[in-house]
Design an enzyme around this catalytic site. Structure first.
Site, PDB file in Angstrom:
ATOM      1  CE  LYS A 175     113.660  62.896  70.427  1.00  0.00           C
ATOM      2  NZ  LYS A 175     114.968  62.808  71.126  1.00  0.00           N
ATOM      3  CB  THR A 206     113.234  68.895  80.127  1.00  0.00           C
ATOM      4  OG1 THR A 206     113.607  70.212  79.702  1.00  0.00           O
ATOM      5  CG2 THR A 206     111.804  68.915  80.647  1.00  0.00           C
ATOM      6  N   GLY A 208     118.609  66.484  79.399  1.00  0.00           N
ATOM      7  CA  GLY A 208     118.956  65.102  79.083  1.00  0.00           C
ATOM      8  C   GLY A 208     117.799  64.206  78.716  1.00  0.00           C
ATOM      9  CB  THR A 209     114.177  64.741  78.079  1.00  0.00           C
ATOM     10  OG1 THR A 209     114.379  65.867  77.218  1.00  0.00           O
ATOM     11  CG2 THR A 209     113.774  65.233  79.449  1.00  0.00           C
ATOM     12  N   GLY A 210     116.215  63.803  75.831  1.00  0.00           N
ATOM     13  CA  GLY A 210     116.422  63.111  74.560  1.00  0.00           C
ATOM     14  C   GLY A 210     117.403  61.963  74.682  1.00  0.00           C
ATOM     15  CB  CYS A 211     120.639  61.692  76.504  1.00  0.00           C
ATOM     16  SG  CYS A 211     121.447  63.151  75.830  1.00  0.00           S
TER      17      CYS A 211
END
Length: 268
Positions: A175, A206, A208-211
């Site tokens: 990402k 942003t 928690g965007t990866g989760c």
């Protein structure tokens, strides 16, 4: 039609924006039944991580057994694993139950900068967890840590993806949100590269965007969506969630997992 299921194995975020809480919201928003195994309890909010306490290996195993012995699991998302003990415990159970789709998000640092994975656990991640992943979803700093490379653009992202694939990950999604310009992600399936781009959204919210992204991928895989389309749909979902993020807390606010649902239900 039978409702598909997804299991998240990760840490708990008491403020609700990341971790288990974000995963379950994402599963629900994407039309699958969510289940969870809590590996660590994280006392955190939008501004800071106060403390982390790991669940005992026995309890982690018992939670995983409780789910798999009773309910069919169509996909698994693995998030925060803070140390080698947690990693070995989860790896043992994944080897035992062999779920078809394992989406691994190698969470290392919280949005506020607090380390969520111990440095000495990196070798365990590489040796025990990465080879179990159907798809690994590191951001740029995580990919740099795993590969030992410096990543400053698309070509380095591709090289890092190839290197991580050689470590045993069946597919690798790097990402590019930490780079300048549009949010460009690169997927390597062992043969081809696929890119996914979205206009960068100017927001600090942003958390928690990866989760959310990795869980959306897991949800789509659980529903039988082919990998490239699963990533594309997950990218669209997380982009919408960021675009309509929530002004909650004093730091990096959470994304809006249910924006489309609330809009359709006239709740906005």
């Amino acid at each position: 039609m039978k409702l598909k299921t997804a299991l998240t194995i990760a840490g708990s975020d008491c403020s609700g924006g990341a971790g288990i809480q974000a995963d379950l919201k994402t599963f629900s928003a994407n039309g699958v039944f969510g289940m969870s195994v809590i590996v660590s309890v994280v006392a955190e909010n939008t501004s800071r991580v106060i403390s982390v306490e790991n669940i005992s290996p026995e309890m982690i195993k018992n939670q995983i057994d409780a789910v798999f012995e009773d309910i069919d699991v169509d996909a698994v998302k693995v998030g925060m694993l803070s140390d080698s003990v947690c990693m070995n415990t989860v790896a043992e159970k994944l080897l035992q139950y062999k779920p078809q789709f394992v989406v691994v998000d190698p969470v290392m640092i919280a949005k506020g900068g607090h380390a969520l994975m111990q440095e000495d656990a990196l070798s365990t991640l590489i040796e025990k967890v990465i080879p179990l992943s159907y798809i690994l979803t590191p951001n740029i700093p995580e990919a740099e840590t795993i590969t030992g490379m410096k990543i400053s653009g698309l070509e380095e992202m591709k090289k890092a993806a190839e290197k991580i694939h050689s470590m045993g990950a069946e597919n690798v999604l790097i990402k590019g949100g930490h780079l300048d310009g549009d949010a460009l992600d690169v997927l390597f399936d062992g043969k081809e590269f696929h890119t996914f781009s979205a206009e960068r959204i100017n927001t600090k919210n942003t958390h928690g965007t990866g989760c959310t992204y990795s869980s959306a991928i897991a949800a789509n895989l659980a529903k039988g969506v082919p990998l490239v389309l699963a990533v594309a749909k997950a990218k669209a979902f997380v982009t919408t969630a960021i675009e309509h993020s929530l002004e909650l807390g004093k730091g990096h606010g959470p994304t809006n997992h249910f924006y489309e649902l609330y809009k359709k239900g006239n709740l906005l």
